[in-house]
Design a protein around this motif. Structure first.
Motif: not given
Length: 537
Positions: A450-451, A503-504, A507-510, A517-518
């Motif tokens: 995941a980019i 996906i966010d 990977v713990g981005l929320d 992005f891609l």
């Protein structure tokens, strides 16, 4: 006023990220593939100048161009032969490809009019909506003028005679004193006919994939390449004679040439010029073309945000940050011996692994480590918006079937060449539910890369144009992952069909300003696949 522009971009990008849950307008849109545009823009009534074949121009290996940090390129001038190699091995047509796979259109690819013609640079949906123009000055091998690269003919189409490099410099404060420039534009209809409102997100990443491919080729040719992303769009569009809402320049690449003692001076013939603008008709295959409101809104918001370019050093504060106090997993050293295939051969063999992954053969940890190390070299480039080797993107690994690595989510730390453990748990069901297309069985994939980028921070620093800036790097990272995987003989596919929000969360981005992005799929392909490969050169 500038805040209004960034809010338009913010709302568009949020709609892109949420489209897996809330479809973008127009709801129920169906592409008319029978009336789709040509994959090749060709001008009518122009002289074409065939280019050298563009093959055999580099003997560099994939290991050399994927080195991290990359080998310093020499400040060597370009020649017509090296320019032809750059164009042919990036956006030129290389072969006809036919594979029985899960992609929705594989059944019609057996018909010649629906053939899939392979190119080295990746493109969302295989649409190839970009156009390449060469603004040639006094130092080049052809008469100064404006030329269009015809991908259908591997030739330059001359649109205008005269040295207009000063016009490019006037539009780009940081274009330098090069005696030639490549301009990369996008013709929106070549993508929006299929992807409608989603188009702008896809095509700005397409531009990045092309620039990333050029960066690799320039390294292989022993030359330095710089990308200029901050310029007066309207001025360059007027130079090319294109309607800004139909086609628009996305990047400028200076091309210094060695001066030749007696450049070929062909006579000028035909064509009309109005006030120095190109007025040449081009072939239109579609009987009906249309525009999409969201695409026009976000494009106009970027163009109308006319703030000064920020100091490039701000980029150093925008890269995704390491997670503190996380357990790490060391990775094997990159297997450079297995990357010793020639760059040209690797680019020729690059293709997407639609439905071809097989889970019975897990992805090796060494393979994953080598692809990761090669992929991040895409963040080391020269541009007017960031210092060299200052990337704006991060890379996460969602391991599904990787030998020697537990299923789970990891962050790649390129400085230490290791993985930070975010969570360890079976991900197959989560990944499969989060993918809403039918061209892959995600359960068979070895790993998903995941980019990511710190989207809100980039938007604040660069304004609306930051969207194109970050997507140019995202696309380059994906293209470089393709090249690294192809060199290793590992299957690869770049997709936008994941639910970004899911996906966010994985990977713990929320709750942060960083977003994915891609996505790049990696794994081994089944050995019994059916391929038809007809090479043109």
């Amino acid at each position: 006023m500038l805040e209004e522009k960034t809010e338009v971009v913010r709302e568009y990008v949020e709609a892109v990220f949420r489209r897996g849950r809330e479809p973008m307008e127009p709801i129920g849109f169906t592409p008319d593939f029978g009336d789709q545009p040509s994959r090749h823009k060709t001008y009518l009534g122009v002289s074409r100048f065939p280019l050298p074949a563009g093959t055999g121009g580099t003997s560099a290996s994939a290991a050399q161009v994927l080195a991290t940090p990359p080998v310093e390129a020499e400040d060597r001038p370009w020649t017509l032969e090296s320019l032809a190699t750059l164009l042919r091995l990036s956006y030129g047509v290389l072969d006809r490809r036919l594979r029985v796979n899960w992609n929705q259109d594989s059944d019609v690819r057996v018909l010649y009019p629906q053939s899939l013609w392979g190119r080295a640079a990746a493109s969302g949906g295989g649409m190839y909506p970009l156009e390449i123009y060469w603004v040639a000055g006094q130092g080049g091998p052809l008469t100064p003028g404006v030329y269009h690269y015809s991908t259908a003919h591997h030739a330059f189409e001359r649109l205008l005679t005269g040295d207009l490099t000063d016009e490019v410099r006037a539009a780009c404060a940081d274009a330098g004193e090069a005696d030639g420039f490549l301009l990369v534009s996008v013709r929106f209809w070549k993508n929006s006919f299929k992807y409608n409102s989603f188009c702008y997100h896809v095509v700005t990443q397409d531009a990045g994939a092309l620039l990333g491919c050029w960066e690799l080729l320039a390294r292989g040719l022993g030359r330095r390449l710089e990308r200029v992303l901050w310029f007066d769009d309207e001025r360059l569009n007027r130079l090319l004679g294109v309607d800004t809402l139909e086609e628009s320049v996305l990047a400028v690449v200076p091309m210094p040439f060695a001066r030749v003692s007696a450049p070929v001076r062909e006579p000028v013939e035909g064509g009309s010029v109005r006030g120095g603008l190109i007025d040449r008709p081009s072939f239109e295959r579609s009987s009906v073309t249309r525009t999409f409101e969201q695409v026009e809104q976000v494009h106009r918001a970027v163009l109308d945000d006319r703030r000064d370019r920020p100091d490039p050093t701000v980029a150093a504060e925008l890269a995704p940050r390491p997670r503190p106090d996380r357990r790490t997993v060391p990775l094997p050293a990159p297997d450079t011996d297995r990357l010793d295939r020639g760059l040209e051969e690797v680019l020729r063999s690059r293709q997407t692994s639609f439905g071809s992954f097989v889970g019975s053969h897990p992805l090796g940890l060494g393979d994953l480590a080598t692809v990761l190390a090669g992929t991040v070299s895409a963040r080391h480039y020269a541009s007017d918006v960031a210092p060299p080797r200052t990337g704006l993107t991060g890379l996460y690994v969602l391991a599904n079937r990787v030998a020697g690595l537990g299923s789970g989510a990891y962050r790649y730390d390129p400085d230490g060449h290791r993985l930070q453990v975010l969570q360890e748990r079976p991900l197959a069901d989560h990944l499969q539910r989060s993918y809403y297309l039918s061209n892959y069985n995600i359960d068979q994939v070895g790993a998903v890369l995941a980019i990511s980028a710190r989207w809100e921070s980039i938007l604040r620093a660069y304004g609306s144009r930051g969207y194109r800036v970050v997507n140019s790097e995202v696309g380059a990272v994906a293209q470089t992952a393709y090249v690294a995987a192809s060199a290793l003989g590992v299957g690869c596919g770049t997709v936008l069909g994941f639910d970004n929000i899911a996906i966010d969360e994985a990977v713990g981005l929320d709750g942060t300003d960083e977003r994915t992005f891609l996505f790049v799929l990696l794994g081994h392909e089944r050995a019994d696949r059916a391929d038809f490969d007809s090479r043109l050169v």
